[in-house]
Motif scaffolding. Sequence first.
Motif, PDB file in Angstrom:
ATOM      1  N   GLY A 170       1.753   2.136   1.003  1.00 48.71           N
ATOM      2  CA  GLY A 170       3.053   3.504   1.332  1.00 48.71           C
ATOM      3  C   GLY A 170       3.066   3.239   3.373  1.00 48.71           C
ATOM      4  N   ALA A 171       1.737   2.782   3.672  1.00 53.56           N
ATOM      5  CA  ALA A 171       2.449   2.293   5.252  1.00 53.56           C
ATOM      6  C   ALA A 171       3.178   1.369   5.195  1.00 53.56           C
ATOM      7  CB  ALA A 171       1.143   2.146   6.067  1.00 53.56           C
ATOM      8  N   GLN A 172       3.372   0.884   4.236  1.00 54.90           N
ATOM      9  CA  GLN A 172       4.520  -0.349   4.415  1.00 54.90           C
ATOM     10  C   GLN A 172       6.328   0.017   4.009  1.00 54.90           C
ATOM     11  OE1 GLN A 172       3.277  -3.899   2.384  1.00 54.90           O
ATOM     12  NE2 GLN A 172       1.529  -3.144   1.452  1.00 54.90           N
ATOM     13  N   TYR A 173       6.259   1.340   3.676  1.00 58.35           N
ATOM     14  CA  TYR A 173       7.269   1.951   4.171  1.00 58.35           C
ATOM     15  C   TYR A 173       7.424   3.101   4.622  1.00 58.35           C
ATOM     16  CZ  TYR A 173       7.454   0.654  -1.502  1.00 58.35           C
ATOM     17  OH  TYR A 173       7.268   0.213  -2.664  1.00 58.35           O
ATOM     18  N   ASP A 174       9.394   3.081   5.453  1.00 59.77           N
ATOM     19  CA  ASP A 174       9.705   3.818   6.277  1.00 59.77           C
ATOM     20  C   ASP A 174       9.653   5.260   5.918  1.00 59.77           C
ATOM     21  OD1 ASP A 174      12.077   4.102   5.408  1.00 59.77           O
ATOM     22  OD2 ASP A 174      12.462   2.489   7.102  1.00 59.77           O
ATOM     23  N   LYS A 175      10.117   5.768   6.966  1.00 66.06           N
ATOM     24  CA  LYS A 175      10.483   7.979   6.443  1.00 66.06           C
ATOM     25  C   LYS A 175      11.553   7.683   5.586  1.00 66.06           C
ATOM     26  CE  LYS A 175      13.754   8.740  10.083  1.00 66.06           C
ATOM     27  NZ  LYS A 175      14.484   9.347  11.566  1.00 66.06           N
TER      28      LYS A 175
END
Length: 681
Positions: free
Chosen positions: A528-533
Amino acid sequence: MRFNPSVCIAFVAIVTASCNNKPSTKDSGVPERTVFFDKSGMDTTVNPGDDFYRYANGKWYKETKIPASQSSWGTFNILADDNIKNLHGILDSLKTLSPAEGSKEQKIGDFYASGLDTVTIDKKGYDPIKPELAKIAAINDAQQLINFCADAYKEGSGYLFGFGVGPDDKNSNKNLAYFNQTGLGLPNREYYTKTDSASVKIRAAYGKYIAKLFILTGVDQAAAAKNAADIIKLETAIALSHSTPNELRDPVKNYHKFAVSDLQKKSGMDLNAIFSRMGFKTDTILVGQPKYFITLNTLLKSQPVALWKKQLTFMSLNSSANYLSQPFQDARFDFYGKVLNGQKVQKERWKRMTQIVDNDLGELLGQLYVDKYFTSDAKKRMLDLVNNLQTAYKDRIEKLDWMSPETKKKAIDKLNAFTKKIGYPDKWKSYDDVEIRRDTYFDNALSVSKHDYSELLKRINKPVDKMEWGMTPPTVNAYYNPSFNEIVFPAGILQFPFFDKNADDAINYGAIGAGIGHEMTHGFDDQGAQYDKNGNLKEWWTPQDAARFKTKTAAIGKQYDDYVVLKDLHVNGSLTMGENIADNGGIAIAYQAFKNTAQGKSDKKIDGLTPDQRFFLSFAQLWRSKQSDESTRMRISADPHSPDIYRVNGTLSNTEAWYKAFNIKPGDKMYKPETERIKIW
C-alpha cells in the motif's frame, strides 16, 4: 470491478458467508447483549508471557472440535455460520410471498429455490454443459481453440486468458482491460513443483479427480486416467510460467502497460481478433504476468490440439461441477474439500445455496439484510471509532523517529484522503438483465455470469466508479483497496465479537478497533505504501525514508519466517509481510485511540481485569481458531495471512503496552528485549 487479492487486502482469508451472533436487531426480538468477554475460554494455567494466545483461548481450544463440514473453526467461522442462518431466514421467508417478476425478492428467492431443487438438478446430470462440450469436441486446430476460449467469455465462461477490468494502477481514475495468469486447477505453481510427500499425494488425488470427471461423462477408466496424466503434465508446463505467490505481491513487478499493437508482436497472438470475439475494442491493456501469455502462445503451437481439447473439457467440467448433478458435486468436494482443505463432509445444501446467492446476487440480498440487521446507530458508532483511530494514526505518524517531515506530510495527506465505507453501498448495483427461474439452476448461474461479464465490458476505458464495493454487505470481512485509497467495513463484520454498540471501549477497540487500524495500515504496508493518496502507483517517499522502511519490513519478515507450523513448516514471512505489518500497526493504533477514551484513562476493573487487559484479551479472543492440517498447509502456501496464533503472539511480542499490562518479564518465552521489538507505525 477489479478485485485482485494482490491489491485489495482483506482482514482475513475470505470467509464465504457473513456474521451475526445473537444480534440486537431492528425487529429480531433478541435481548441486547450484556456480557462481552469469554473468561470461560481462557486457560489461566498458561503464563501469558509464554503463550498469550493459549492463555486467552486455551480452554476453548482444548474443548473445541472442528465440525465435519468445516476445514477450520473459530470466531470468524462461528459468526459466518450464525449469519448464514440469518440470511437463510430471509430467503426462507420469501417462500410465502408472490413477488413481482423481476423484483429483488423474486430473483433471490427463485435462485435460492432453484438450487434446492436437487431432483431437477440430478435429473439433468451434465446436460447443461453438453453444448459447450460439443463446441470443444468440434475444435480442429489451434486457431479454433483460441476462438473458442475468447467466445466463451460472452457465454459466461472463458478460459486461459485471465481477463478483468479495473483501475490503471498508475492512473486510478481510468479503467483498463487487464490480463493475469490463469490455467491451473491447483492453487499455485508450488503444487506442481514441490516434491515433498504431501505435495505428491495432492497431485495423485488431483489426477484421480480429473479422471473421475471424465468417467462421469462416459469415458472409460483407462482413457480417463490417461487424460488426467496428460492434463497434469500440461498444467505443470503452464505453472512454470506462473509468478509465485510472493512475486504476485509486488505491484511494480506486476504492472505492465502495453499498446495492443506492441503486445501482439511480443506475444505472437492476434490480440485484436481475440478482443473482438470477447466483445470489446481497445488500444491499451494491462498485463500482470507477460511470461504466462508468451508461454501460453508457445504451448498452443507446440502441444497437440487433442491435448488442449482434453484440458478445456476438464476446465469446463471443473468450473461447472457444483452446478451439475450430485456425482459431479461429490467429485469436486472429495478433492477440493477433503484433500485440499480437510473437510470431512459437505455443508448442508441450504447453507451452500445461501452462500451462492450472497456471492452472486449480494447487493440484492444485501438490501434485505441491512434492512433487518443493520442499524443507523451502529453505523454512527462505527464511524466515530474510525475517526478516532484516524486521529491516533496521524499523531503516531507525526511522532515517528525514522521518517522525514517531507514524507510525513505526504503520509498524513494520504491518511486524511481515506474514503470510509461502512455497512453498505450508497448506490446499489442493478441486476435488471439477470433472468432467474425456479427450475433452471444452471441457467440462473449462467445468467449471473453473463451479467458480470457485461458489466466488465461497460467499464473498459471509462472513468472508475469509486463508489463501488468489492464485498457484499453481509460479508464477515473488511478490506483496504489502494487504487481507491479506501477502507471498507461491510455490515456483516460490524457485530459482536468484533463490534457491539453497547460494549465497553476496551472490547470494541481491542476487536474492531484493531481491525480498523489493520485496514488503515494496509495503506502504509509494503504494498500500500507504493500508492499515493489518489490511489496511483507512484513513488512519494524520499529515498532515505524508503530505505529505512525497507529495513524495518525486512526485520518483520525475518520475525515471522522463524515461526514454525506443523513440525518443520514455517510461516512465509515474505508472503505474509503486508498482513503482519497491518496486524502490528493495527493494534498499536487501536491501543493509542483506546487510551484517549475515558475507560482507557481509568484503572477500573471489569470481571477482575484492568481496561488494558480487557483490550488485549479482546484482541486475542478475536483470533481463536482451530484448523485442519490440510487447510493449514494450503494457507501457508497461498494465504497472505499468518496463522491466527501468530497474528496474536507475533503482534503482541512487539507491543510495549502488552508487556506492562501483563507484567511480562525476561525469561518469558514471548519476551523480546525492547531494542528487538519491531515498531513501524
